[in-house]
Scaffold this motif. Structure first.
Motif, PDB file in Angstrom:
ATOM      1  N   LEU A 174       0.914  -1.388  -0.012  1.00  0.00           N
ATOM      2  CA  LEU A 174       0.032   0.154   0.039  1.00  0.00           C
ATOM      3  C   LEU A 174       1.058   1.289  -0.101  1.00  0.00           C
ATOM      4  N   LEU A 175       1.950   1.418   0.697  1.00  0.00           N
ATOM      5  CA  LEU A 175       2.943   2.490   0.989  1.00  0.00           C
ATOM      6  C   LEU A 175       3.494   2.652  -0.464  1.00  0.00           C
ATOM      7  N   SER A 217       9.791   1.648   9.284  1.00  0.00           N
ATOM      8  CA  SER A 217       9.067   1.490   7.849  1.00  0.00           C
ATOM      9  C   SER A 217       8.729   0.219   7.538  1.00  0.00           C
ATOM     10  N   PRO A 218       7.412   0.035   6.692  1.00  0.00           N
ATOM     11  CA  PRO A 218       6.885  -1.142   6.200  1.00  0.00           C
ATOM     12  C   PRO A 218       7.901  -1.496   5.099  1.00  0.00           C
ATOM     13  N   ALA A 219       8.617  -0.759   4.404  1.00  0.00           N
ATOM     14  CA  ALA A 219       9.635  -1.174   3.399  1.00  0.00           C
ATOM     15  C   ALA A 219      10.663  -2.171   4.233  1.00  0.00           C
ATOM     16  N   ALA A 236       2.892  -3.455  16.608  1.00  0.00           N
ATOM     17  CA  ALA A 236       4.198  -2.940  17.275  1.00  0.00           C
ATOM     18  C   ALA A 236       5.254  -2.734  16.219  1.00  0.00           C
ATOM     19  N   GLN A 237       5.320  -3.326  15.397  1.00  0.00           N
ATOM     20  CA  GLN A 237       6.722  -3.277  14.146  1.00  0.00           C
ATOM     21  C   GLN A 237       6.302  -2.197  13.267  1.00  0.00           C
ATOM     22  N   ILE A 238       5.251  -2.200  12.951  1.00  0.00           N
ATOM     23  CA  ILE A 238       5.049  -0.794  11.882  1.00  0.00           C
ATOM     24  C   ILE A 238       4.773   0.357  12.771  1.00  0.00           C
ATOM     25  N   SER A 239       4.794   0.300  14.062  1.00  0.00           N
ATOM     26  CA  SER A 239       4.853   1.590  14.776  1.00  0.00           C
ATOM     27  C   SER A 239       6.172   2.156  15.015  1.00  0.00           C
TER      28      SER A 239
END
Length: 299
Positions: free
Chosen positions: A37-38, A67-69, A61-64
């Motif tokens: 999506l990003l 970065s998603p990439a 917790a991870q995406i906070s």
């Protein structure tokens, strides 16, 4: 995409992101979808509320914190040994059969939660304190940072002793690592202080999307495709929750695994070897969905 609203939401112009459970494969798929999506132009990590359950709690917790990439790159670059054949890991087929029997014998959701909690407490007694510490170390190693973010994330779990649903956030007095470990406690109950907790998927569902009630837009990413092991009369499936949310004025969009993603999951979503293919499939699915989800998210 159905975005019908029947009344005015309590939190107009606010968005909630719901990340469902689904084992190792589900966590990787969630990361892939968010990264896709990003890359497609939509950053959903800035949602006003992120609700995470089990593997979705780990993803929240991870995406906070990263970065998603970068998270996607980490999944794809981390060497993962091929799991041996047959059920392995914290949730075995025998455990699923036992909990299926408990669910079948339960009168309703509260009764089921109490019964599952009692079973999990027995498992924890067998595992001992060392098992609890090993699980905490495993969870801690998955998180980019061990501290609660400033963003609003809500992680689901269930009190094993009472069967009461519990939602943990940065104001709950529980460390982030412990909160994620509790939400992912699909086998033995996980102790925090004087209380013991079980997997948040036992609260109502693997998504617990009902906690987003009142938010104007709700995006649900469900690795398990909205399925439930519960009787239909309990209305704990995702479709029932979406209906309730829309009845309360929310517009809701869901992303469920497509055929490619389901093939990547295989027949054991706990198998860590599924993570790279699940993440790749999720990334491609996120890219394909980005335009439609962007229109919904920014309307």
């Amino acid at each position: 995409m159905n975005t019908t609203s029947l009344s005015r939401p309590a939190f107009p112009d606010m968005r909630a992101l719901v990340l469902g459970g689904g084992g190792s494969a589900g966590n990787a798929w969630l990361i892939g979808v968010v990264a896709g999506l990003l890359e497609g132009g939509l950053d959903v990590t800035g949602a006003d509320l992120v609700i995470g359950t089990s593997a979705g709690a780990t993803a929240a917790a991870q995406i906070s914190a990263a970065s998603p990439a970068d998270l996607l790159a980490g999944v794809l670059s981390t060497p993962i040994p091929q799991a041996p054949s047959g059920p392995r890991g914290p949730i075995s087929w025998a455990h699923l059969e036992r909990t299926d029997a408990i669910i079948a014998a339960s009168a309703d959701l509260p009764d089921m939660r109490r019964r599952i909690g009692a079973d999990a407490i027995e498992l924890a007694a067998t595992a001992g304190g060392a098992g609890r510490e090993r699980w905490r170390e495993t969870v801690a190693a998955r998180l980019p940072r061990p501290h609660w973010p400033e963003s609003n994330i809500l992680l689901t779990t269930v009190d094993a002793d009472t069967g009461e649903p519990v939602e943990l956030d940065r104001d709950s007095g529980v460390d982030l690592v412990d909160a994620v470990a509790a939400s992912c406690a699909g086998g033995p109950a996980y102790a925090i202080g004087g209380r013991r907790y079980i997997d948040g998927g036992y609260r109502r569902s693997s998504e617990n999307a009902d906690l987003a009630a009142g938010y104007e837009r709700v995006l649900v990413l469900s690795p398990l495709g909205g399925r439930t092991r519960h009787p239909a009369r309990w209305r704990s499936d995702l479709a029932a929750q979406v209906e309730e949310l829309r009845g309360g004025g929310s517009t809701v969009a869901t992303v469920l695994p497509d055929a490619e993603s389901l093939e990547a999951f295989g027949d054991n979503m706990m198998n860590p070897a599924t993570r790279p293919p699940a993440a790749r499939a999720g990334h491609r699915q996120g890219l394909r969905a980005a335009e439609k989800i962007t229109e919904f998210w920014r309307r």
